[in-house]
Design a protein around this motif. Structure first.
Motif, PDB file in Angstrom:
ATOM      1  N   GLN A  20     -91.636   2.771  -8.767  1.00  0.00           N
ATOM      2  CA  GLN A  20     -91.219   3.980  -8.049  1.00  0.00           C
ATOM      3  C   GLN A  20     -89.872   4.474  -8.568  1.00  0.00           C
ATOM      4  O   GLN A  20     -89.668   5.678  -8.717  1.00  0.00           O
ATOM      5  CB  GLN A  20     -91.146   3.725  -6.539  1.00  0.00           C
TER       6      GLN A  20
ATOM      7  N   ARG B 296     -90.493   6.244 -11.830  1.00  0.00           N
ATOM      8  CA  ARG B 296     -91.089   7.561 -11.573  1.00  0.00           C
ATOM      9  C   ARG B 296     -90.047   8.549 -11.058  1.00  0.00           C
ATOM     10  O   ARG B 296     -90.002   9.703 -11.502  1.00  0.00           O
ATOM     11  CB  ARG B 296     -92.223   7.442 -10.556  1.00  0.00           C
ATOM     12  N   ASP B 297     -89.213   8.116 -10.133  1.00  0.00           N
ATOM     13  CA  ASP B 297     -88.162   8.999  -9.598  1.00  0.00           C
ATOM     14  C   ASP B 297     -87.224   9.465 -10.701  1.00  0.00           C
ATOM     15  O   ASP B 297     -86.860  10.648 -10.762  1.00  0.00           O
ATOM     16  CB  ASP B 297     -87.368   8.295  -8.498  1.00  0.00           C
TER      17      ASP B 297
ATOM     18  N   SER C  73     -91.522  -1.309  -6.280  1.00  0.00           N
ATOM     19  CA  SER C  73     -90.242  -0.595  -6.174  1.00  0.00           C
ATOM     20  C   SER C  73     -89.671  -0.223  -7.541  1.00  0.00           C
ATOM     21  O   SER C  73     -89.106   0.856  -7.698  1.00  0.00           O
ATOM     22  CB  SER C  73     -89.224  -1.410  -5.374  1.00  0.00           C
TER      23      SER C  73
END
Length: 132
Positions: free
Chosen positions: A53, A56-57, A50
């Motif tokens: 992620q 990356r977001d 998480s």
């Protein structure tokens, strides 16, 4: 053809046009040499799925604000999540992206603008931790 080759034409003395194609070492040639374009790397500190992620977001949300075309950033985002090199190649050829590195870390658009992708956008680290 997606910016991966350069076609030069010149007239010879007999007035015929000669045409030559030079492959410039971008995605069509470099990705075809490898089955995968995912680099192997290890995070300095183990990271969870998480948190990776989230990182990356944040990158994909802010990258267009530092230059380049939004459509190219979007194509790069889709390409790095493609299941294989061939799919990534098709996506990037359609967007006319020139790949300078086979792992997709350095790319250029048709106007010569450079797009640098951090390694964490390209693959998961080998020390990735599951979420608890």
């Amino acid at each position: 053809v997606g910016g991966c080759s350069l076609r030069l034409a010149r007239a010879n003395p007999s007035r015929r046009i000669e045409s030559r194609v030079w492959h410039m070492g971008c995605i069509s040639s470099k990705l075809e040499e490898r089955k995968t374009f995912r680099p192997r790397w290890k995070s300095e500190e183990p990271v969870t799925v998480s948190s990776l992620q989230k990182l990356r977001d944040e990158f994909w949300d802010t990258a267009p604000h530092y230059g380049g075309e939004r459509v190219i950033w979007d194509a790069l985002k889709v390409a790095v999540s493609a299941p294989d090199a061939e799919s990534a190649k098709v996506i990037l050829e359609a967007a006319e992206v020139i790949i300078a590195e086979p792992d997709l870390s350095v790319c250029y658009d048709q106007k010569g603008r450079k797009y640098d992708l951090p390694i964490f956008t390209l693959s998961d680290p080998i020390n990735l931790l599951p979420d608890d």
